[in-house]
Scaffold this motif. Structure first.
Motif, PDB file in Angstrom:
ATOM      1  N   SER A  38       0.843  -1.194   0.000  1.00 34.78           N
ATOM      2  CA  SER A  38       0.000   0.000   0.000  1.00 34.78           C
ATOM      3  C   SER A  38       0.881   1.247   0.000  1.00 34.78           C
ATOM      4  O   SER A  38       1.906   1.305   0.660  1.00 34.78           O
ATOM      5  N   GLU A  39       0.454   2.231  -0.764  1.00 36.69           N
ATOM      6  CA  GLU A  39       1.226   3.450  -0.937  1.00 36.69           C
ATOM      7  C   GLU A  39       0.532   4.593  -0.210  1.00 36.69           C
ATOM      8  O   GLU A  39      -0.674   4.768  -0.331  1.00 36.69           O
ATOM      9  N   LEU A  40       1.308   5.355   0.547  1.00 33.05           N
ATOM     10  CA  LEU A  40       0.752   6.518   1.207  1.00 33.05           C
ATOM     11  C   LEU A  40       0.507   7.592   0.154  1.00 33.05           C
ATOM     12  O   LEU A  40       1.365   7.872  -0.676  1.00 33.05           O
ATOM     13  N   PHE A  41      -0.683   8.180   0.180  1.00 31.26           N
ATOM     14  CA  PHE A  41      -1.056   9.128  -0.853  1.00 31.26           C
ATOM     15  C   PHE A  41      -2.123  10.075  -0.320  1.00 31.26           C
ATOM     16  O   PHE A  41      -2.934   9.717   0.516  1.00 31.26           O
ATOM     17  N   GLY A  42      -2.133  11.275  -0.826  1.00 28.50           N
ATOM     18  CA  GLY A  42      -3.226  12.209  -0.573  1.00 28.50           C
ATOM     19  C   GLY A  42      -2.812  13.414   0.245  1.00 28.50           C
ATOM     20  O   GLY A  42      -2.308  13.289   1.352  1.00 28.50           O
ATOM     21  N   ARG A  64       4.298  11.157  -4.100  1.00 26.11           N
ATOM     22  CA  ARG A  64       3.505  11.101  -5.339  1.00 26.11           C
ATOM     23  C   ARG A  64       2.670  12.362  -5.492  1.00 26.11           C
ATOM     24  O   ARG A  64       2.072  12.855  -4.539  1.00 26.11           O
ATOM     25  N   THR A  65       2.611  12.904  -6.716  1.00 23.75           N
ATOM     26  CA  THR A  65       1.847  14.121  -6.990  1.00 23.75           C
ATOM     27  C   THR A  65       0.357  13.836  -6.893  1.00 23.75           C
ATOM     28  O   THR A  65      -0.135  12.828  -7.383  1.00 23.75           O
ATOM     29  N   ASP A  66      -0.371  14.761  -6.256  1.00 20.83           N
ATOM     30  CA  ASP A  66      -1.808  14.651  -6.039  1.00 20.83           C
ATOM     31  C   ASP A  66      -2.501  15.736  -6.841  1.00 20.83           C
ATOM     32  O   ASP A  66      -2.170  16.915  -6.729  1.00 20.83           O
ATOM     33  N   GLY A  90       2.527  18.852  -5.736  1.00 20.53           N
ATOM     34  CA  GLY A  90       3.700  17.992  -5.791  1.00 20.53           C
ATOM     35  C   GLY A  90       4.177  17.599  -4.401  1.00 20.53           C
ATOM     36  O   GLY A  90       3.624  18.041  -3.386  1.00 20.53           O
ATOM     37  N   PRO A  91       5.201  16.768  -4.320  1.00 22.95           N
ATOM     38  CA  PRO A  91       5.750  16.359  -3.028  1.00 22.95           C
ATOM     39  C   PRO A  91       6.193  17.561  -2.206  1.00 22.95           C
ATOM     40  O   PRO A  91       6.855  18.468  -2.725  1.00 22.95           O
ATOM     41  N   LEU A 115      -1.567  11.328  -9.753  1.00 23.24           N
ATOM     42  CA  LEU A 115      -0.993  11.718 -11.036  1.00 23.24           C
ATOM     43  C   LEU A 115       0.301  10.949 -11.268  1.00 23.24           C
ATOM     44  O   LEU A 115       0.942  10.481 -10.324  1.00 23.24           O
ATOM     45  N   ALA A 116       0.695  10.833 -12.522  1.00 20.34           N
ATOM     46  CA  ALA A 116       1.931  10.128 -12.859  1.00 20.34           C
ATOM     47  C   ALA A 116       3.112  10.778 -12.164  1.00 20.34           C
ATOM     48  O   ALA A 116       3.140  11.982 -11.953  1.00 20.34           O
ATOM     49  N   ARG A 117       4.054   9.979 -11.851  1.00 22.22           N
ATOM     50  CA  ARG A 117       5.219  10.493 -11.120  1.00 22.22           C
ATOM     51  C   ARG A 117       6.070  11.362 -11.960  1.00 22.22           C
ATOM     52  O   ARG A 117       6.425  11.437 -12.952  1.00 22.22           O
TER      53      ARG A 117
END
Length: 117
Positions: A38-42, A64-66, A90-91, A115-117
């Motif tokens: 699982s990837e941390l995101f948001g 990762r860009t949100d 972005g990060p 979004l794509a990295r």
């Protein structure tokens, strides 16, 4: 007497297990073969409504860009609801989103898209 002592022991054990944090209880979970971790995101967002104007700040602490969008639902039936443009957070970046209604604001929320990295 013995029944109440054994019942008290079982109750105490159940309460102890139920109070453990989720991470402590989930260590025995088996991951499906080939499943990605699982990837941390948001980005975390906070909104402020002042009269009919909305200002939202979203901060993305993850790598990762949100893609964040502000959505505003207006209170009056004749007032147009708005869905703002997508903004890239972005990060380690904080972005500002704004919008408004003509009169009162009923609700505000932010949507997120990986979004794509």
């Amino acid at each position: 007497m013995r029944l109440s002592r054994s019942l008290a022991s079982v109750t105490a054990a159940v309460c102890l297990v139920m109070s453990l944090p989720y991470e402590a209880m989930s260590h025995a979970r088996v991951r499906e073969p080939g499943a990605a971790p699982s990837e941390l995101f948001g980005a975390s967002c906070r909104s402020k409504v002042t009269g009919s104007e909305v200002t939202t700040y979203c901060h993305n602490p993850y790598p990762r860009t949100d893609g964040v969008r502000l959505h505003i639902e207006c209170d009056r039936w004749w007032d147009l609801d708005t869905d703002g443009p997508e903004v890239q957070a972005g990060p380690a970046q904080t972005v500002r989103l704004t919008g408004r209604c003509w009169k009162e604001v009923r609700s505000v929320w932010v949507s997120h898209r990986k979004l794509a990295r």
